[in-house]
Design an enzyme around this catalytic site. Structure first.
Site, PDB file in Angstrom:
ATOM      1  CG  ASP A   1      -2.023   0.974   1.184  1.00 28.92           C
ATOM      2  OD1 ASP A   1      -2.125   1.702   0.180  1.00 28.92           O
ATOM      3  OD2 ASP A   1      -2.796   1.040   2.160  1.00 28.92           O
TER       4      ASP A   1
ATOM      5  CG  ASP B   1      -2.932   3.687  -2.942  1.00 24.47           C
ATOM      6  OD1 ASP B   1      -4.061   3.166  -3.005  1.00 24.47           O
ATOM      7  OD2 ASP B   1      -2.487   4.210  -1.910  1.00 24.47           O
ATOM      8  CD  GLU B   2      -5.574  -1.357  -0.463  1.00 24.94           C
ATOM      9  OE1 GLU B   2      -6.111  -0.232  -0.569  1.00 24.94           O
ATOM     10  OE2 GLU B   2      -6.054  -2.278   0.204  1.00 24.94           O
TER      11      GLU B   2
END
Ligand SMILES: [Mg+2]
Length: 424
Positions: free
Chosen positions: A27, A121-122
């Protein structure tokens, strides 16, 4: 931007036994804000809030800004009140997704293709198949973090555990800029030190319901037996999930999906052309390139789209979904040419040397992508009737042509993409 609670005491050394810990949760830390600071270094150490305007909400805030009580989904006007001196920037989605694509496509995919992207983003990553090459999950996590920092000047946090639940809770508690390994033998203990809201999936309503029954922590939850949990939660499924998460157990698999939505190729002619052979030749090369990319990435496609641009710069496209998902030019080209005819109103039985309109640009793309390995591709009944051999073995024209194209991939790999093509 995660608002899940963090426990300072959880960010510590839980031991180094990595056996069975093949799930990583990665993350980015305050992704949007970090990217803005990376491209505007003068903002470092200032509170940076992404989201401006009267009616906007905060999309991201760096850790400096969070000290003022700012978090995601808060109205930007409220954030202004809390931190009048903060730097407020508009959201630049185009830029953030461009960097995201680089992180996933250039860095993460070097480790494995077993990646479940959760957001820009993860992601979760199953590294079981990468251990032979990489040695250990901790090494992979450290390499990923270093690469993201080196290429983009931002940090990410990594959780390493035996399943998605614990890996995600580990990365949350590793933040910012940390890595946390939770050995299998310690996962129940780790989870049980959390408040209920620290469990992904337990929201305010469920928390309240549990609290009414005196269950105010994960540790307390772990002491409730399944029948009682079922009566509290109101459903067997929720009760079982709660029973498992209270012990750090989670059987959900990593679900990989094609990150790409479409693959295409197109070319602008040096001069506008209307001879059919040039346009067909170009589309055939596009099919070849696209099919080759599909095979290299292990995808098959369901939908073919042709795009034409005319001298007046107007553009037209037309799509067709094909019966059999395909990854060969021999399957894509006939559909492409059919679409071309339809777009230019050329009757099916006509083969004009000159097209009714001049063309400036032509191209084709495929979409409806899925993993070839998990897509059932059955020969049509017609194929089977026409081509089953005396031994009952089915080898259709399509599978034979695809085999020939695969052989061409190898030649092109050695001698360049223009070195060979199939005489379809
Ligand atoms: Mg993040």
């Amino acid at each position: 931007m995660s608002t899940a609670p963090r426990i300072a005491a959880a960010k510590r050394d839980w031991g180094h036994d990595e056996r069975g810990c093949t799930v990583l949760h990665i993350d980015m830390d305050a992704f949007f804000a970090s990217l803005e600071i990376a491209r505007h270094p003068e903002l470092a150490n200032k509170p940076v809030i992404i989201g401006t305007g009267n009616r906007a909400v905060v999309s991201a805030a760096n850790y400096e800004a969070r000290k003022y009580g700012i978090n995601s989904a808060m109205p930007a006007s409220r954030a202004h009140q809390l931190c009048p001196g903060g730097v407020f920037l508009p959201v630049d989605h185009h830029y953030y997704s461009q960097i995201s694509r680089d992180i996933f496509g250039t860095i993460f995919s070097r480790v494995t293709d077993q990646i479940e992207q959760v957001s820009v983003d993860e992601c979760y990553m199953d590294v079981a198949g990468a251990l032979l090459e990489w040695g250990s999950p901790l090494r992979i996590g450290a390499w990923l973090r270093e690469q993201v920092r080196a290429r983009h000047g931002i940090t990410c946090s990594v959780g390493i555990a035996s399943n998605k639940l614990v890996a995600k809770m580990a990365s949350t508690n590793a933040k910012p800029d940390g890595m946390l390994l939770i050995p299998v033998a310690r996962q129940a203990e780790f989870v049980q030190m959390m408040p209920l809201r620290g469990i992904p999936g337990i929201g305010p309503a469920l928390e309240r319901r549990l609290d009414e029954h005196g269950i105010d922590s994960v540790k307390a939850l772990a002491e409730i037996d399944l029948p009682l949990l079922e009566s509290i939660a109101g459903s067997r499924i929720t009760a079982e999930r709660l029973y498992n998460v209270a012990r750090g157990l989670d059987a959900r698999p990593i679900v990989t999906h094609a990150p790409e939505k479409s693959i295409g190729a197109e070319h602008t002619f040096p001069q506008d052309v209307s001879d059919a052979a040039s346009v067909c030749g170009l589309l055939r090369r596009c099919c070849d390139d696209v099919a080759s990319t599909l095979r290299r990435k292990g995808f098959v496609a369901r939908t073919v789209t042709v795009k034409l641009r005319f001298p007046d710069l107007s553009v037209t496209t037309k799509s067709l979904t094909i019966e059999q998902p395909a990854d060969s030019a021999s399957a894509l080209l006939p559909v492409t040419l059919r679409l071309l005819r339809a777009m230019l109103d050329i009757p099916a039985d006509a083969t004009p040397a000159r097209l009714p309109r001049a063309i400036r640009l032509a191209g084709m793309s495929v979409s409806g992508l899925s993993d070839r390995a998990t897509t059932v591709i059955q020969p049509t009944l017609d194929d089977v009737l026409a081509e089953s051999g005396a031994d009952g073995h089915v080898s259709t024209t399509q599978t034979r042509l695809r085999g020939a194209e695969e052989a061409l991939d190898a030649i092109r790999g050695r001698f360049g993409s223009g070195s060979a093509q199939l005489g379809i």
